[in-house]
Design a protein around this motif. Structure first.
Motif, PDB file in Angstrom:
ATOM      1  N   HIS A 190      35.475  64.931  53.063  1.00 37.19           N
ATOM      2  CA  HIS A 190      36.605  64.156  52.801  1.00 37.19           C
ATOM      3  C   HIS A 190      36.525  63.002  53.870  1.00 37.19           C
ATOM      4  CE1 HIS A 190      40.482  62.333  52.095  1.00 37.19           C
ATOM      5  NE2 HIS A 190      40.824  62.476  53.205  1.00 37.19           N
ATOM      6  N   GLU A 191      36.189  63.421  54.951  1.00 39.25           N
ATOM      7  CA  GLU A 191      35.778  62.096  55.907  1.00 39.25           C
ATOM      8  C   GLU A 191      34.603  61.299  55.584  1.00 39.25           C
ATOM      9  OE1 GLU A 191      36.709  59.707  59.049  1.00 39.25           O
ATOM     10  OE2 GLU A 191      37.824  61.529  58.405  1.00 39.25           O
ATOM     11  N   LEU A 192      33.478  62.021  55.151  1.00 39.50           N
ATOM     12  CA  LEU A 192      32.318  61.453  54.517  1.00 39.50           C
ATOM     13  C   LEU A 192      32.725  60.329  53.612  1.00 39.50           C
ATOM     14  CD1 LEU A 192      29.264  60.816  54.844  1.00 39.50           C
ATOM     15  CD2 LEU A 192      28.964  62.835  53.428  1.00 39.50           C
ATOM     16  N   ARG A 193      33.514  60.906  52.707  1.00 39.82           N
ATOM     17  CA  ARG A 193      33.893  60.099  51.417  1.00 39.82           C
ATOM     18  C   ARG A 193      34.677  58.609  51.892  1.00 39.82           C
ATOM     19  NH1 ARG A 193      38.813  60.673  47.323  1.00 39.82           N
ATOM     20  NH2 ARG A 193      38.433  59.183  45.768  1.00 39.82           N
ATOM     21  N   LYS A 194      35.565  58.801  52.772  1.00 33.75           N
ATOM     22  CA  LYS A 194      36.303  57.628  53.544  1.00 33.75           C
ATOM     23  C   LYS A 194      35.282  56.680  54.206  1.00 33.75           C
ATOM     24  CE  LYS A 194      38.930  59.631  56.228  1.00 33.75           C
ATOM     25  NZ  LYS A 194      40.423  59.988  57.114  1.00 33.75           N
ATOM     26  N   GLU A 195      34.292  57.477  54.872  1.00 37.02           N
ATOM     27  CA  GLU A 195      33.464  56.240  55.553  1.00 37.02           C
ATOM     28  C   GLU A 195      32.403  55.645  54.485  1.00 37.02           C
ATOM     29  OE1 GLU A 195      33.632  55.698  58.421  1.00 37.02           O
ATOM     30  OE2 GLU A 195      34.715  57.379  59.204  1.00 37.02           O
ATOM     31  N   ALA A 196      32.164  56.133  53.272  1.00 37.98           N
ATOM     32  CA  ALA A 196      31.426  55.521  52.242  1.00 37.98           C
ATOM     33  C   ALA A 196      32.131  54.534  51.512  1.00 37.98           C
ATOM     34  CB  ALA A 196      30.784  56.722  51.161  1.00 37.98           C
ATOM     35  N   GLN A 197      33.535  54.827  51.451  1.00 41.60           N
ATOM     36  CA  GLN A 197      34.451  54.014  50.767  1.00 41.60           C
ATOM     37  C   GLN A 197      34.454  52.690  51.636  1.00 41.60           C
ATOM     38  OE1 GLN A 197      37.909  56.465  50.335  1.00 41.60           O
ATOM     39  NE2 GLN A 197      37.729  56.401  47.920  1.00 41.60           N
ATOM     40  N   THR A 198      34.617  52.780  53.064  1.00 37.88           N
ATOM     41  CA  THR A 198      34.948  51.942  53.900  1.00 37.88           C
ATOM     42  C   THR A 198      33.673  50.962  53.840  1.00 37.88           C
ATOM     43  OG1 THR A 198      36.374  52.815  55.159  1.00 37.88           O
ATOM     44  CG2 THR A 198      35.293  50.948  56.230  1.00 37.88           C
ATOM     45  N   TYR A 199      32.519  51.545  53.765  1.00 35.86           N
ATOM     46  CA  TYR A 199      31.152  50.934  53.915  1.00 35.86           C
ATOM     47  C   TYR A 199      30.692  50.000  52.634  1.00 35.86           C
ATOM     48  CZ  TYR A 199      26.262  50.303  55.120  1.00 35.86           C
ATOM     49  OH  TYR A 199      24.972  49.732  55.240  1.00 35.86           O
ATOM     50  N   TRP A 200      31.142  50.387  51.485  1.00 36.70           N
ATOM     51  CA  TRP A 200      31.051  49.945  50.251  1.00 36.70           C
ATOM     52  C   TRP A 200      31.785  48.550  50.288  1.00 36.70           C
ATOM     53  CZ3 TRP A 200      33.741  47.824  46.460  1.00 36.70           C
ATOM     54  CH2 TRP A 200      35.054  48.504  46.073  1.00 36.70           C
ATOM     55  N   MET A 201      32.996  48.572  50.555  1.00 36.66           N
ATOM     56  CA  MET A 201      33.801  47.552  50.763  1.00 36.66           C
ATOM     57  C   MET A 201      33.376  46.720  52.053  1.00 36.66           C
ATOM     58  SD  MET A 201      37.596  48.926  50.182  1.00 36.66           S
ATOM     59  CE  MET A 201      37.746  50.610  51.045  1.00 36.66           C
ATOM     60  N   PHE A 202      32.890  47.066  53.013  1.00 34.53           N
ATOM     61  CA  PHE A 202      32.315  45.905  54.106  1.00 34.53           C
ATOM     62  C   PHE A 202      31.208  45.346  53.447  1.00 34.53           C
ATOM     63  CE2 PHE A 202      33.551  47.807  58.578  1.00 34.53           C
ATOM     64  CZ  PHE A 202      34.922  47.801  58.138  1.00 34.53           C
ATOM     65  N   CYS A 203      30.329  46.095  52.628  1.00 33.10           N
ATOM     66  CA  CYS A 203      29.026  45.390  52.279  1.00 33.10           C
ATOM     67  C   CYS A 203      29.520  44.358  51.164  1.00 33.10           C
ATOM     68  CB  CYS A 203      28.154  46.360  51.507  1.00 33.10           C
ATOM     69  SG  CYS A 203      27.345  47.742  52.664  1.00 33.10           S
ATOM     70  N   SER A 204      30.647  44.713  50.418  1.00 30.14           N
ATOM     71  CA  SER A 204      31.071  43.573  49.366  1.00 30.14           C
ATOM     72  C   SER A 204      31.602  42.498  50.013  1.00 30.14           C
ATOM     73  CB  SER A 204      31.975  44.455  48.596  1.00 30.14           C
ATOM     74  OG  SER A 204      32.379  43.627  47.380  1.00 30.14           O
ATOM     75  N   LEU A 205      32.160  42.615  51.142  1.00 28.61           N
ATOM     76  CA  LEU A 205      33.092  41.646  51.678  1.00 28.61           C
ATOM     77  C   LEU A 205      32.156  40.660  52.464  1.00 28.61           C
ATOM     78  CD1 LEU A 205      35.786  43.647  53.076  1.00 28.61           C
ATOM     79  CD2 LEU A 205      36.148  41.557  51.695  1.00 28.61           C
ATOM     80  N   VAL A 206      30.955  41.165  52.879  1.00 29.74           N
ATOM     81  CA  VAL A 206      29.996  40.323  53.535  1.00 29.74           C
ATOM     82  C   VAL A 206      28.649  40.173  52.714  1.00 29.74           C
ATOM     83  CG1 VAL A 206      28.644  40.158  56.008  1.00 29.74           C
ATOM     84  CG2 VAL A 206      30.856  41.369  55.629  1.00 29.74           C
ATOM     85  N   ALA A 207      28.597  40.456  51.758  1.00 25.54           N
ATOM     86  CA  ALA A 207      27.271  40.119  50.698  1.00 25.54           C
ATOM     87  C   ALA A 207      26.929  38.706  50.633  1.00 25.54           C
ATOM     88  CB  ALA A 207      27.534  40.671  49.341  1.00 25.54           C
ATOM     89  N   PRO A 208      27.775  37.818  50.616  1.00 27.25           N
ATOM     90  CA  PRO A 208      27.133  36.386  50.550  1.00 27.25           C
ATOM     91  C   PRO A 208      26.071  36.103  51.641  1.00 27.25           C
ATOM     92  CG  PRO A 208      29.545  36.436  50.203  1.00 27.25           C
ATOM     93  CD  PRO A 208      29.254  37.628  50.530  1.00 27.25           C
TER      94      PRO A 208
END
Length: 304
Positions: A190-208
């Protein structure tokens, strides 16, 4: 609306644009409900997760605000969770059927699906009750929009705030990977899932600022989060099947359903650990430093 921060805009404006667009999307879904109230709630909750992901990223630039608003959106999502939890169990039963070992397993899982549907229908909130919850959620969204529109973020060095959050998140992800490898518990995955969710959002937000690398990382992290999402649903299903509120099924059918869930969950956990080692392969210090440098350079170009 695109879920990215624009490094060419002032940091305040960039943050507000993302938050307001996500919450306005949620409001439209909850009011118009083109695919019905249940789907509207599901889609709105996705928007809430994105806003919370953004607030984690920019928290070093406005600690108290980000903490308070993250809690507001979290509590808002919880008010709409009960109906979604029942739907997730039904979807899990269908996912198990897609992976059924044989005809006997499929028949047992079909019985489980039917029982879960009947249980949901018997305990579901009325449409009027759901509409009241949706209306209240719309009001909470508007309050959250008003709060972010009044907030001043520290614009002096936004790249420093982003890098700090990035480093902290990636370090936490490395710990989560090691924990899941060491001990395959529900909590660790469950903790690993939360970290993966946060990371994909971080990557999307900073992608430019780093399009090729971060779009690829976002895709891999999103796939990992989805994979562990299925694992999580199977864990919830197993708790239900073994608990006092287990669905009424013949003992043999229940045993088959448990065996199918255990087998599939074990396979998903092995796949998740392997994928996570790839997703979180880079050092936290190095990757956050790259993001910091690229954001700063992009910001300078935007000012020039």
């Amino acid at each position: 609306m695109s879920f990215t921060l624009d490094p060419d805009r002032p940091f305040d404006a960039a943050v507000r644009k993302v938050v307001v667009s996500q919450l306005e999307d949620a409001i439209r879904m909850l009011k118009k409900q083109p695919a019905g109230i249940h789907e509207a709630i599901h889609d709105a909750r996705k928007k809430f997760k994105r806003v919370r992901g953004l607030y984690r990223l920019i928290r070093p630039a406005a600690k108290d605000f980000a903490r308070e608003e993250n809690a507001r959106i979290r509590d808002l999502a919880k008010t709409l969770s009960a109906d979604r939890d029942a739907a997730a169990l039904i979807e899990c039963a269908r996912y198990l059927r897609l992976n059924a070992a044989d005809g006997n397993a499929d028949m047992a899982l079909a019985r489980l699906e039917a029982v879960l549907i009947a249980r949901r229908d018997a305990t579901a909130l009325s449409d009027d009750a759901l509409q009241k919850k949706a209306k209240a959620a719309v009001g909470a969204c508007r309050e959250a929009i008003a709060a972010v529109e009044k907030q001043d973020f520290d614009e002096r060095k936004p790249e420093k705030a982003i890098a700090k959050a990035w480093r902290k998140q990636l370090a936490a992800a490395h710990v989560a990977v090691m924990a899941a490898r060491a001990e395959a518990t529900d909590e660790n995955f469950h903790e690993l899932r939360k970290e993966a969710q946060t990371y994909w959002m971080f990557c999307s937000l900073v992608a430019p600022v780093w399009p090729t690398a971060l779009k690829a990382k976002r895709s891999d992290a999103k796939a990992l989060a989805d994979l562990i999402g299925h694992e999580h649903d199977l864990s919830v299903m197993l708790v239900l099947l073994g608990g006092p509120d287990a669905p009424e099924l013949p003992e043999e059918a229940r045993r088959i359903c448990r065996d199918q869930a255990l087998t599939l969950r074990s396979r998903l956990r092995r796949q998740a650990v392997k994928a996570a080692r790839k997703v979180f392969d880079d050092e936290a210090e190095i990757e956050s430093a790259i993001v910091k440098t690229l954001w700063r350079k992009r910001g300078w170009q935007g000012q020039g």
